[in-house]
Write an enzyme that holds these catalytic residues in place. Structure first.
Site, PDB file in Angstrom:
ATOM      1  N   GLY A 139       6.871   3.625   0.035  1.00 10.35           N
ATOM      2  CA  GLY A 139       7.668   3.948   1.220  1.00 10.35           C
ATOM      3  C   GLY A 139       8.877   3.035   1.327  1.00 10.35           C
ATOM      4  O   GLY A 139       8.804   1.858   0.987  1.00 10.35           O
ATOM      5  N   ARG A 191       7.129   8.782  -5.255  1.00 10.23           N
ATOM      6  CA  ARG A 191       5.771   8.573  -5.735  1.00 10.23           C
ATOM      7  C   ARG A 191       5.653   9.323  -7.070  1.00 10.23           C
ATOM      8  O   ARG A 191       6.258  10.359  -7.258  1.00 10.23           O
ATOM      9  CB  ARG A 191       4.748   9.094  -4.730  1.00 10.23           C
ATOM     10  CG  ARG A 191       4.951   8.450  -3.354  1.00 10.23           C
ATOM     11  CD  ARG A 191       3.771   8.572  -2.434  1.00 10.23           C
ATOM     12  NE  ARG A 191       4.116   8.032  -1.126  1.00 10.23           N
ATOM     13  CZ  ARG A 191       3.982   6.748  -0.793  1.00 10.23           C
ATOM     14  NH1 ARG A 191       3.474   5.880  -1.660  1.00 10.23           N
ATOM     15  NH2 ARG A 191       4.343   6.311   0.400  1.00 10.23           N
ATOM     16  N   ASP A 225       1.223  -2.583  -2.315  1.00 11.97           N
ATOM     17  CA  ASP A 225       0.097  -2.847  -3.211  1.00 11.97           C
ATOM     18  C   ASP A 225      -0.023  -1.789  -4.308  1.00 11.97           C
ATOM     19  O   ASP A 225      -0.353  -2.104  -5.450  1.00 11.97           O
ATOM     20  CB  ASP A 225      -1.190  -2.970  -2.416  1.00 11.97           C
ATOM     21  CG  ASP A 225      -1.508  -1.689  -1.661  1.00 11.97           C
ATOM     22  OD1 ASP A 225      -0.672  -1.260  -0.849  1.00 11.97           O
ATOM     23  OD2 ASP A 225      -2.562  -1.088  -1.916  1.00 11.97           O
ATOM     24  N   THR A 261       7.233  -3.539   2.395  1.00  9.80           N
ATOM     25  CA  THR A 261       6.471  -2.508   3.098  1.00  9.80           C
ATOM     26  C   THR A 261       6.442  -2.846   4.577  1.00  9.80           C
ATOM     27  O   THR A 261       6.316  -4.012   4.941  1.00  9.80           O
ATOM     28  CB  THR A 261       5.022  -2.400   2.580  1.00  9.80           C
ATOM     29  OG1 THR A 261       4.218  -1.810   3.603  1.00  9.80           O
ATOM     30  CG2 THR A 261       4.427  -3.762   2.236  1.00  9.80           C
ATOM     31  N   ASP A 288       4.193  -2.296   6.537  1.00  9.47           N
ATOM     32  CA  ASP A 288       2.825  -2.477   7.032  1.00  9.47           C
ATOM     33  C   ASP A 288       2.385  -3.931   7.088  1.00  9.47           C
ATOM     34  O   ASP A 288       1.410  -4.257   7.753  1.00  9.47           O
ATOM     35  CB  ASP A 288       1.847  -1.685   6.162  1.00  9.47           C
ATOM     36  CG  ASP A 288       2.098  -0.183   6.273  1.00  9.47           C
ATOM     37  OD1 ASP A 288       2.534   0.255   7.339  1.00  9.47           O
ATOM     38  OD2 ASP A 288       1.852   0.532   5.284  1.00  9.47           O
ATOM     39  N   ASP A 341       0.750  -5.762   5.081  1.00 11.99           N
ATOM     40  CA  ASP A 341      -0.687  -5.819   4.789  1.00 11.99           C
ATOM     41  C   ASP A 341      -0.983  -6.383   3.401  1.00 11.99           C
ATOM     42  O   ASP A 341      -2.021  -6.108   2.819  1.00 11.99           O
ATOM     43  CB  ASP A 341      -1.300  -4.421   4.929  1.00 11.99           C
ATOM     44  CG  ASP A 341      -0.637  -3.410   3.996  1.00 11.99           C
ATOM     45  OD1 ASP A 341       0.344  -3.780   3.306  1.00 11.99           O
ATOM     46  OD2 ASP A 341      -1.085  -2.261   3.970  1.00 11.99           O
ATOM     47  N   ARG A 349      -2.296   3.043   9.572  1.00 10.59           N
ATOM     48  CA  ARG A 349      -3.472   3.866   9.361  1.00 10.59           C
ATOM     49  C   ARG A 349      -4.747   3.033   9.289  1.00 10.59           C
ATOM     50  O   ARG A 349      -5.775   3.392   9.821  1.00 10.59           O
ATOM     51  CB  ARG A 349      -3.311   4.677   8.079  1.00 10.59           C
ATOM     52  CG  ARG A 349      -3.235   6.154   8.431  1.00 10.59           C
ATOM     53  CD  ARG A 349      -2.703   7.004   7.347  1.00 10.59           C
ATOM     54  NE  ARG A 349      -1.405   7.552   7.748  1.00 10.59           N
ATOM     55  CZ  ARG A 349      -0.680   8.355   7.003  1.00 10.59           C
ATOM     56  NH1 ARG A 349      -1.103   8.715   5.812  1.00 10.59           N
ATOM     57  NH2 ARG A 349       0.460   8.802   7.443  1.00 10.59           N
TER      58      ARG A 349
END
Lengths: 347, 347, 347, 347
Positions: free
Chosen positions: C35, C96, C127, C150, C152, C154, C196
């Site tokens: 993303g 992707r 990741d 990213t 996120d 994370d 998510r």
């Protein structure tokens, strides 16, 4: 605004698919000139794509009249103007040119246009830029159509100039921030905004920010309002306020004014903020993009209609054409309504 | 950063519902002092609500130490701090107080706190504010806990001070706009940003904006970089660039510097923008709100733990406590990494 | 965070002028994958310029691993990355690729890199992107160094990932607007934010907006808080509030949740806003630009140091290197401090 | 626009100091009704201060007609409306009232106004709000003057309604962000914007964002444009685009549309973003503040002139008065110019 010289173009007939072709016009030039203004890129995009849609070729002239003299040209395809509608500044750059003011300079420019096969030119800029175009079109066989692009909004014959609305919102956004500090500290801020000869930006931004006083070249009585405001502050604790000062209000600007106020009112905490160039850049507002787009399309339309030496304008929401001769007479008309409102709301 | 004087508080035990009560503490005061900073309101909100959640009453002290001396107090209920987390400035206002520097001033302040039944005080401000708190707590039986609120980020013992990140983003946003004009005109802009003694804001904003040169008090070698940059410009057309100048870089600031450059390089178009107070206001960034909230809660927690004369800080993401004595030694440590990066990326 | 696998790089010696050269490395590739995230362009710029400063050539690989397979390469010079530091998205695009997950796909990619003379690659992504790089570097003699990009946040081993902070501020800015309507109408808004598997963005944006309730996958007890909040609203007129819902909180998200609430509390005016992709774009914040720049420089540095299969991270403010193997274990660690604060401040 | 029913008010004579007094009018009410719109607070401020400047007392009626029925009144002094000009939403709140549609409800409302000594009322809202005012003024001896406040800009007789311009810019700002992702991923985004019966907001924001396709209820031919755009995408790699969809374009909105497109073009990566309530809030633009201020002053002026059942509007830049009877006929006039431009620029 009723301008007899304008033609209301909303009724212009168009062919079935909205596109029109003239055999004689094959390649147009487009350039930006004078101070940069947010929305100029939207206009460049619209001129380019409208021309291409009408089977014209488009050449970008870089750095205004100076680039025209030097032949600093680039071809513009549809993809070259993709993704620029939201960008401030101008991808074609801009410059001031002393050389163009000489007959020799204009002859060089004419030669460069000839060599490049440019039949007509769209000039995006202010009154100085239009004057240059008018002079050159009287000397040489080349058509210019203008689009008003200046944050000063001082062109006769159009309600909008590209960039003014964005500048207005930039000022308002900056003053909103300064207000946080003014209120927190009980300070008076003198905020200097652009406008050497006209107080339009100052007056409108002052109303939008709820400024306590607005000083503009057009009305000296505002200095009495300042005096009353400061005298009131003398008697109150925690007095804060925003004073918007148009650059051209008086010699020395906000700095000089603050000095004077500090002398007369040493008890007040007076600060100065000169907004300067942050008023000029940034992503254009929606209306600056839309109006730039409309005027860009209309400029190509005018060239296809064999028009010359006219500026595209917007009057009462509609596209109009204004002769350069009229447009270059700067519009310093001034509506007292906002000044009266300011006076009433800050008693 | 490893500060032996800090206590890592992430392990502090709490009662089951997260709330703790001490019989002795009944009412706390909270105030903001020194320059206003975005996020101060978020801290006021957090202090107020955390105190109420722990059954304490809260009094807002207006206009800093001066308001303390004058007894300019207002009760703060939960609803009084509703809807303020996103506002710049400080709802409690702020001021500088000469009177508080005298023993008589501090005695008046102490009397006012006594009369109002205030047992302990949270002070949100910079090193000067903490010094005042330290002095008073040594003279009178009153506990102060501090929260670092200053856009200068120059406090020892904490990675964050409230308002710095918002100021940094305001500078970056303004320079992005100025860049539009710089590129469009081929101009060099000298942009003066806050930082009288430290170049932290200048250095970070310069990296974020891709500035061509960054001038800071900590490193004089940057003036060589400026010289190299200008000499290069001499040989190229359309040279544009952003030079970030920290206020404290040298006497006269950006205006003086531009004057010098214009003398040596009359061929360059050099302009100045002094960002001034637009760096100080505005809605706080997410992190300024979050960190202000965390530190506000931790300050009440510290008072409930019977702490005094400490500042709440954030070190490596965790809440820490730093003695006022250490915090007031201004942190001008300076990381050369960013300077090296700047040098490398602009060759 | 203490990660034994990391090396603190702040002490890395450098040659006199900050530049280092290795005879063996001549050309590196750089690409973005997964993303898009604001700040990726700042990283591309830093990688490109740091490489050029060290006499390396740079090839941009477009559209992630898919572009690598297809040989969609462009040379990157210093001027190609000029003026991109402030742009959202990624100029190299991203995609992707299913094909890259097959041995055949990776062989094609390897051939393309070989043909282009690319000796090592910087991958900017999350990741999944690092897993791909790890797999390929185990099969072929090619070094990858990663930069965490990213929204996120994370990734294990780094406090920052590029884009997270910008996304956080975009959410906060959007919720500030929604709050205007919520308060004006006495409505409850369920605002769904990205996340998510993790509630990091939801939790932090909720604190920054002063949300009344924050629902995240990590803590089911928050649903009790929602129930209490709604029951209270039942008894009060003009009740308004913001409920932040992480995408992954429960099946159906905010829409389903609002439906349930409307059933149980037909007297409440409940609305839903799914922020969606406005969280992903926009001009990066100052820190996202600065950290992207620092990590871009560090990635080139690592390649020059002959490192491979490591991700650059930032830990406690310092650049660190984390083996891909560790980084790809997603970091869902979760700090209860903010949740406790939320609980305390909204009673 | 030429509306015979309007009176051009720019020539209204005023007394020397701009203030006028009528013995009969002593206290006016002001309220906001219907959906909230940015700029309503600027109007409340202007009404309040213009009334006070004319020696009138002002009562704020909270929560629209429902608050009128319940007597939810607060006095408004000059200081109560200080610092609100820049805030979104409405400090007087708003609500929908079923009860007001009944004769019993209106009788209660009338009693409350009588009890509070309110002689006349300024209503800020849309056509539904004006209809209510018209009905009540026909039943009871109470004068209403309206100010158009709705982000839909669908009121007959005025070029501006408060809030529309801010909403337009919010949409444009959101789509600019989404474009970053669309381009980075080669995706097509269907962005749904407000407008159940009219495509004004969709059309204007689409032009300002350079949207590839704009779908509005007024023109079904745009669906052919969508088809052509999608077919072209089929043949090209990396095709990205923005499709703006007005809520009211067809049943199911953007979600349904995207579903259909995915069926016909499984090769395209199609995403949906429903902007929802972020279009409604936020700090008003400069023009929304200025026009709200002008209309607020003009509304008080009209009451002082003994006017009733008229809406203040702005036509060709000037303040006009439009009878409620005309204003409530929603203005869905639609200018094809922008649609033609869109068609031309996206070929």
């Amino acid at each position: 605004m009723t301008i007899s010289a304008m033609r209301d173009l909303s009724m212009t007939p168009a062919t079935e698919n909205g596109l029109r072709r003239k055999p004689i016009l094959r390649k147009i030039g487009v350039f930006t000139s004078g101070g940069d203004a947010p929305g100029m890129n939207a206009a460049i995009r619209a001129v380019t794509r409208a021309a291409i849609a009408n089977k014209l070729k488009v050449t970008g002239i870089r750095r205004g009249y100076q680039g025209m003299i030097e032949g600093d040209f680039i071809p513009l395809r549809s993809s070259d103007v993709s993704g620029i509608i939201q960008l401030g500044g101008t991808i074609l750059r801009t410059a001031r040119s002393k050389e163009f003011r000489t007959p020799e300079g204009r002859e060089k420019a004419w030669q460069q246009l000839q060599n490049a096969g440019i039949d007509a030119v769209v000039v995006i800029g202010g009154d100085g830029s239009f004057t240059g175009a008018l002079t050159m079109s009287q000397e040489y066989n080349i058509s210019f159509v203008g689009i008003p692009g200046t944050i000063d909004n001082d062109i006769y014959g159009t309600d909008y100039t590209i960039g003014y609305e964005t500048a207005l919102n930039s000022v308002v956004c900056a003053v909103d921030k300064i207000r946080d500090t003014a209120v927190s500290h009980g300070r008076i801020f003198m905020v200097e905004v652009m406008g050497r000869e006209a107080g339009l930006l100052a007056l409108n931004s002052g109303i939008a920010c709820g400024a306590e006083v607005i000083l503009i070249p057009e009305s000296k009585e505002q200095h009495d309002a300042l005096k009353r405001f400061l005298d009131k502050g003398y008697k109150r604790k925690e007095r804060s306020g925003i004073v918007i000062v148009a650059e051209g209000d008086e010699p020395g600007g906000a700095l000089k004014l603050a000095e004077n106020v500090r002398c007369e009112h040493p008890e007040l905490d007076v600060r100065v903020s000169i907004l300067g160039h942050i008023q000029r850049g940034g992503s254009p507002t929606a209306n600056d993009r839309i109006n730039a787009t409309r005027m860009g399309v209309a400029a190509v339309d005018a060239l296809l209609d064999d028009q010359k030496s006219i500026m595209i304008g917007i009057d009462n929401g509609r596209i109009v054409q204004v002769p350069f001769n009229k447009a270059v007479k700067l519009n310093h008309s001034f509506d007292r309504e906002l000044l009266e409102i300011q006076k009433m709301l800050n008693i």
